[in-house]
Scaffold this active site. Structure first.
Site, short mmCIF file in Angstrom:
data_model
loop_
_atom_site.label_atom_id
_atom_site.label_comp_id
_atom_site.label_asym_id
_atom_site.label_seq_id
_atom_site.Cartn_x
_atom_site.Cartn_y
_atom_site.Cartn_z
N TYR A 51 0.81 -1.22 0.00
CA TYR A 51 0.00 0.00 0.00
C TYR A 51 0.85 1.27 0.00
O TYR A 51 0.37 2.34 0.37
CB TYR A 51 -0.96 -0.01 1.19
CG TYR A 51 -2.10 -0.98 1.01
CD1 TYR A 51 -3.14 -0.72 0.13
CD2 TYR A 51 -2.12 -2.19 1.70
CE1 TYR A 51 -4.17 -1.61 -0.05
CE2 TYR A 51 -3.16 -3.10 1.53
CZ TYR A 51 -4.18 -2.80 0.65
OH TYR A 51 -5.20 -3.70 0.48
N PHE A 59 -5.09 7.60 6.34
CA PHE A 59 -5.56 6.27 6.73
C PHE A 59 -4.49 5.18 6.58
O PHE A 59 -4.74 4.02 6.88
CB PHE A 59 -6.80 5.87 5.92
CG PHE A 59 -6.59 5.85 4.43
CD1 PHE A 59 -6.00 4.76 3.80
CD2 PHE A 59 -7.00 6.93 3.65
CE1 PHE A 59 -5.81 4.74 2.42
CE2 PHE A 59 -6.81 6.91 2.27
CZ PHE A 59 -6.21 5.82 1.66
N ARG A 87 -13.98 -5.21 -10.67
CA ARG A 87 -14.39 -4.00 -9.96
C ARG A 87 -15.92 -3.90 -9.90
O ARG A 87 -16.48 -3.45 -8.90
CB ARG A 87 -13.75 -2.78 -10.59
CG ARG A 87 -12.21 -2.84 -10.39
CD ARG A 87 -11.50 -1.61 -10.79
NE ARG A 87 -11.75 -0.48 -9.92
CZ ARG A 87 -11.23 -0.33 -8.70
NH1 ARG A 87 -10.47 -1.27 -8.17
NH2 ARG A 87 -11.51 0.74 -8.00
N ARG A 104 -19.20 -6.18 -1.87
CA ARG A 104 -19.16 -5.23 -0.75
C ARG A 104 -20.55 -4.96 -0.17
O ARG A 104 -20.69 -4.78 1.03
CB ARG A 104 -18.46 -3.95 -1.17
CG ARG A 104 -16.95 -4.19 -1.33
CD ARG A 104 -16.24 -2.96 -1.79
NE ARG A 104 -14.79 -3.15 -1.78
CZ ARG A 104 -13.97 -2.54 -2.62
NH1 ARG A 104 -14.45 -1.71 -3.54
NH2 ARG A 104 -12.68 -2.76 -2.54
N HIS A 117 -10.17 -6.32 -2.25
CA HIS A 117 -9.38 -5.32 -2.97
C HIS A 117 -9.23 -5.84 -4.39
O HIS A 117 -9.12 -7.05 -4.60
CB HIS A 117 -7.99 -5.17 -2.32
CG HIS A 117 -7.00 -4.49 -3.21
ND1 HIS A 117 -6.86 -3.12 -3.25
CD2 HIS A 117 -6.13 -4.98 -4.13
CE1 HIS A 117 -5.93 -2.81 -4.14
NE2 HIS A 117 -5.47 -3.92 -4.68
#
Length: 140
Positions: A51, A59, A87, A104, A117
């Site tokens: 990341y 965050f 996606r 989600r 992810h």
């Protein structure tokens, strides 16, 4: 249509709730094929490396802490327009905004613990796949 590969990750909140199979089934039912998969418990250092693009974001620390809090399942998916398809199946980052039937909407508990992810572009997919898999581990 172009056959392509993308990276997908099932996050610790989902593996903790034993949702690996249910999430993978949704991806496969959408026409994506798993060509590499492994369960890993990433270290803090691995999370920070993966990341790194978010290093300056507020965050970042919380994200790395969460991602190293339990097992994840990292996968390479293949199919027609795999990046876009993945996606679409994942849904919006915020589960409150995600469309019905998406991963989600169905499984995420919050914007931070949103279960999955996925890569957002061909370049990102290639980089993320290389981060977790050697060439011999991706076996179409």
């Amino acid at each position: 249509m172009a056959i392509e590969r993308t990276f997908s990750m099932i996050k610790p909140d989902a593996t903790k709730r034993n949702l690996t199979g249910a999430i993978t089934k949704k991806l496969e039912d959408a026409g994506l094929r798993v060509v590499a998969s492994k369960r890993v418990w990433m270290s803090r250092r691995q999370a920070e490396g993966f990341y790194a693009v978010h290093k300056e974001r507020p965050f970042f620390d919380e994200l790395c802490e969460f991602m190293s809090s339990g097992p994840t399942v990292v996968q390479v998916l293949e199919g027609e327009n795999a990046i876009l398809k993945n996606r679409e199946v994942m849904g919006a980052t915020n589960p409150a905004d995600a469309a019905e039937g998406t991963i989600r909407k169905e499984f995420a508990t919050s914007i931070g613990e949103n279960s999955v992810h996925g890569s957002d572009a061909p370049e990102t997919a290639a980089e993320e796949i290389r981060y977790w898999f050697s060439d011999t581990e991706v076996v179409g």
